[in-house]
Design a protein around this motif. Structure first.
Motif, PDB file in Angstrom:
ATOM      1  N   GLN A   2      16.887 -16.308  13.998  1.00 14.22           N
ATOM      2  CA  GLN A   2      16.413 -17.118  15.123  1.00 14.22           C
ATOM      3  C   GLN A   2      15.026 -16.684  15.573  1.00 14.22           C
ATOM      4  OE1 GLN A   2      19.330 -17.579  18.332  1.00 14.22           O
ATOM      5  NE2 GLN A   2      20.865 -16.846  16.882  1.00 14.22           N
ATOM      6  N   LEU A   3      14.700 -15.426  15.340  1.00 11.96           N
ATOM      7  CA  LEU A   3      13.427 -14.866  15.795  1.00 11.96           C
ATOM      8  C   LEU A   3      12.320 -14.966  14.745  1.00 11.96           C
ATOM      9  CD1 LEU A   3      14.947 -11.662  17.410  1.00 11.96           C
ATOM     10  CD2 LEU A   3      14.218 -13.746  18.589  1.00 11.96           C
ATOM     11  N   PRO A  40       9.387 -16.402  12.589  1.00 10.31           N
ATOM     12  CA  PRO A  40       8.367 -17.417  12.872  1.00 10.31           C
ATOM     13  C   PRO A  40       8.306 -18.485  11.772  1.00 10.31           C
ATOM     14  CG  PRO A  40       7.341 -15.467  11.965  1.00 10.31           C
ATOM     15  CD  PRO A  40       8.811 -15.155  12.119  1.00 10.31           C
ATOM     16  N   GLY A  41       7.676 -19.593  12.103  1.00 12.02           N
ATOM     17  CA  GLY A  41       7.379 -20.623  11.102  1.00 12.02           C
ATOM     18  C   GLY A  41       8.570 -21.414  10.617  1.00 12.02           C
ATOM     19  N   GLN A  42       9.600 -21.525  11.417  1.00 12.79           N
ATOM     20  CA  GLN A  42      10.761 -22.287  10.992  1.00 12.79           C
ATOM     21  C   GLN A  42      10.476 -23.780  11.066  1.00 12.79           C
ATOM     22  OE1 GLN A  42      14.561 -20.960  12.452  1.00 12.79           O
ATOM     23  NE2 GLN A  42      13.699 -18.974  12.999  1.00 12.79           N
ATOM     24  N   ASN A  99      14.805 -27.694  16.969  1.00 14.59           N
ATOM     25  CA  ASN A  99      14.012 -26.475  16.999  1.00 14.59           C
ATOM     26  C   ASN A  99      14.405 -25.644  18.220  1.00 14.59           C
ATOM     27  OD1 ASN A  99      12.068 -24.491  16.897  1.00 14.59           O
ATOM     28  ND2 ASN A  99      10.415 -25.891  16.394  1.00 14.59           N
ATOM     29  N   ALA A 141      12.855 -22.849  19.101  1.00 12.16           N
ATOM     30  CA  ALA A 141      11.717 -22.027  19.526  1.00 12.16           C
ATOM     31  C   ALA A 141      11.437 -22.170  21.015  1.00 12.16           C
ATOM     32  CB  ALA A 141      10.476 -22.381  18.710  1.00 12.16           C
ATOM     33  N   GLN A 164      11.499 -19.122  23.752  1.00 13.61           N
ATOM     34  CA  GLN A 164      10.330 -18.794  24.560  1.00 13.61           C
ATOM     35  C   GLN A 164      10.633 -18.886  26.055  1.00 13.61           C
ATOM     36  OE1 GLN A 164       7.589 -17.443  23.257  1.00 13.61           O
ATOM     37  NE2 GLN A 164       8.546 -17.647  21.257  1.00 13.61           N
ATOM     38  N   THR A 215       6.567  -9.354  13.157  1.00  8.10           N
ATOM     39  CA  THR A 215       6.406 -10.787  12.898  1.00  8.10           C
ATOM     40  C   THR A 215       7.333 -11.658  13.736  1.00  8.10           C
ATOM     41  OG1 THR A 215       8.052 -10.807  11.115  1.00  8.10           O
ATOM     42  CG2 THR A 215       5.762 -10.299  10.507  1.00  8.10           C
ATOM     43  N   LEU A 216       8.217 -11.072  14.513  1.00 10.96           N
ATOM     44  CA  LEU A 216       9.189 -11.849  15.271  1.00 10.96           C
ATOM     45  C   LEU A 216       8.507 -12.658  16.380  1.00 10.96           C
ATOM     46  CD1 LEU A 216      12.099  -9.265  15.548  1.00 10.96           C
ATOM     47  CD2 LEU A 216      11.724 -11.035  13.815  1.00 10.96           C
ATOM     48  N   SER A 217       9.134 -13.758  16.766  1.00 10.05           N
ATOM     49  CA  SER A 217       8.542 -14.685  17.729  1.00 10.05           C
ATOM     50  C   SER A 217       8.645 -14.217  19.182  1.00 10.05           C
ATOM     51  CB  SER A 217       9.190 -16.063  17.587  1.00 10.05           C
ATOM     52  OG  SER A 217      10.580 -15.982  17.846  1.00 10.05           O
ATOM     53  N   LEU A 218       9.441 -13.200  19.450  1.00  7.80           N
ATOM     54  CA  LEU A 218       9.589 -12.651  20.800  1.00  7.80           C
ATOM     55  C   LEU A 218       9.554 -11.131  20.760  1.00  7.80           C
ATOM     56  CD1 LEU A 218      12.569 -14.655  22.378  1.00  7.80           C
ATOM     57  CD2 LEU A 218      10.198 -14.729  23.100  1.00  7.80           C
TER      58      LEU A 218
END
Length: 119
Positions: A47-48, A50-52, A61, A63, A67, A93-96
């Protein structure tokens, strides 16, 4: 005083509704100032990533929901180091921003919360 809640999300975002349900519970709990944390474990760490591109699988989505967690007061976000390593993901590289925990720290974390929900 409200009981604390740990939500453990173990499912990848594309395998069904569990990932979305875990996020919905976290956002609802945060909106009511419930003391809670969220742990991404096993395939839940995806889930974390990026670029999904969930639209290609006709999925929503997640994301934006991810966020929104800090905005709803859900700031205690954790991830299992072993889950990241097994899936070839790097914390940088994780989104959070998350706290990376080893197996011993996971046990301490789970014991810290009054209630635990696993999805």
């Amino acid at each position: 005083m409200a009981k604390s809640l740990l939500i453990i999300s173990r499912q990848a975002p594309w395998t069904g509704p569990s990932a979305r349900e875990a996020l919905d519970i976290a956002l609802a709990g945060g909106a009511f100032d419930l003391p809670l944390g969220m742990l991404f474990l096993d395939d839940g760490v995806f889930q974390l990533a990026p670029g999904q591109q969930p639209a290609q699988l006709q999925q929503k989505n997640l994301a934006a929901n991810l966020q929104a967690l800090p905005m709803f007061g859900v700031e205690e976000l954790f991830v299992a180091n072993s889950s990241l390593q097994e899936r070839g993901l790097a914390v940088e590289t994780l989104s959070l921003p998350v706290q990376v925990l080893d197996d011993a720290a996971l046990a301490v974390l789970i014991d810290r919360f009054d209630q635990v929900i696993t999805l």
